[in-house]
Design a protein around this motif. Structure first.
Motif, PDB file in Angstrom:
ATOM      1  N   GLN A 256     -18.691 -22.833 -30.066  1.00  0.00           N
ATOM      2  CA  GLN A 256     -18.501 -24.246 -30.417  1.00  0.00           C
ATOM      3  C   GLN A 256     -17.042 -24.553 -30.694  1.00  0.00           C
TER       4      GLN A 256
ATOM      5  N   PHE B 260     -15.064 -24.525 -27.444  1.00  0.00           N
ATOM      6  CA  PHE B 260     -15.379 -25.740 -26.686  1.00  0.00           C
ATOM      7  C   PHE B 260     -14.587 -26.924 -27.246  1.00  0.00           C
ATOM      8  N   LYS B 261     -14.501 -27.027 -28.562  1.00  0.00           N
ATOM      9  CA  LYS B 261     -13.700 -28.095 -29.173  1.00  0.00           C
ATOM     10  C   LYS B 261     -12.232 -27.973 -28.766  1.00  0.00           C
TER      11      LYS B 261
ATOM     12  N   PHE C  94     -11.077 -26.628 -26.039  1.00  0.00           N
ATOM     13  CA  PHE C  94     -10.986 -27.009 -24.633  1.00  0.00           C
ATOM     14  C   PHE C  94     -10.975 -28.530 -24.483  1.00  0.00           C
ATOM     15  N   GLU C  95     -11.862 -29.191 -25.182  1.00  0.00           N
ATOM     16  CA  GLU C  95     -11.938 -30.651 -25.100  1.00  0.00           C
ATOM     17  C   GLU C  95     -10.647 -31.305 -25.586  1.00  0.00           C
ATOM     18  N   ARG C  96     -10.017 -30.713 -26.580  1.00  0.00           N
ATOM     19  CA  ARG C  96      -8.791 -31.273 -27.147  1.00  0.00           C
ATOM     20  C   ARG C  96      -7.580 -31.040 -26.256  1.00  0.00           C
TER      21      ARG C  96
ATOM     22  N   HIS D  55      -9.903 -33.797 -18.720  1.00  0.00           N
ATOM     23  CA  HIS D  55     -10.777 -33.535 -17.579  1.00  0.00           C
ATOM     24  C   HIS D  55     -11.838 -34.617 -17.489  1.00  0.00           C
TER      25      HIS D  55
END
Length: 233
Positions: free
Chosen positions: A220, A223-224, A226-228, A232
């Motif tokens: 988790q 993933f956070k 990566f999103e930050r 994309h």
């Protein structure tokens, strides 16, 4: 112990585009496109997410002006998430000054496009940080395959860098294990790099053990991250 769910893993730097059940960023070099007669039209969407750069190992294999133009064109693709790998390496014959001349335009391009840099750095962290401070960069810098000591890790993190750890985490004597224990999790990524026979799940399992985190919590957090860091669709 929680079972590992591979679909929740993210491999932010790899060199093989195999059928996989997780998100990955395939690393390409501009000389690979030139070798296949490609220029700016370029990378098939079927490869999924990718990064592309001019690696210091391959500087002398290509015309750098043409490579930079190719890089600029390819990075317009929506599945091109980052520039790199690129960087500095004191263990190769290409003079460091020449490497800097190739690296800095990629830093500038990353700033212009708002894309993160995936960086290869071998025994040149002082020079790398000097460039970062001088350029006053704003986009994320990710040091891939990190295996230096915790002191270097702290210096990089202080300057806003992220650290990506790979197969070195499986070696109990590695500096990577020590560095990971002292790295804030919001600055961590995981990768397989060129280790074709090593699933990304093994790296996650090693990182979870080192950090004493449940696998799901580690997934988790990454993933956070990566999103930050990676814009994309």
């Amino acid at each position: 112990m929680q079972a590992l769910d591979n679909s929740r893993c993210i491999d932010i730097h790899c060199h093989q585009n195999a059928e996989r059940d997780h998100l990955q960023i395939l690393s390409l070099d501009t000389h690979q496109l030139a070798a296949h007669g490609q220029s700016g039209d370029l990378v098939s969407p079927s490869v999924g997410y990718f990064s592309i750069g001019i690696h210091p190992w391959f500087i002398e294999r290509q015309n750098i002006a043409e490579a930079l133009q190719t890089l600029t064109t390819v990075l317009s693709q929506s599945n091109a998430l980052a520039i790199g790998e690129c960087g500095l390496d004191k263990c190769i014959t290409t003079p460091l000054a020449q490497q800097v001349q190739v690296f800095v335009p990629q830093v500038e391009l990353a700033e212009a496009l708002g894309k993160p840099l995936i960086i290869h750095c071998v025994k040149a962290f002082n020079e790398l940080l000097q460039i970062k401070k001088a350029r006053k960069t704003s986009v994320p810098w990710i040091i891939h395959g990190f295996n230096a000591n915790p002191v270097v890790a702290a210096q990089l993190i202080k300057q806003g860098c992220y650290l990506s750890f790979g197969k070195a985490l499986l070696n109990e004597r590695s500096q990577a294990q020590k560095a990971l224990m002292q790295t804030p999790l919001e600055r961590v990524f995981l990768e397989t790099d060129a280790a074709e026979d090593m699933p990304i799940g093994e790296v996650y399992a090693a990182a979870a053990k080192i950090t004493a985190l449940p696998i799901l919590a580690l997934q988790q957090q990454i993933f956070k991250n990566f999103e930050r860091v990676f814009p994309h669709d």
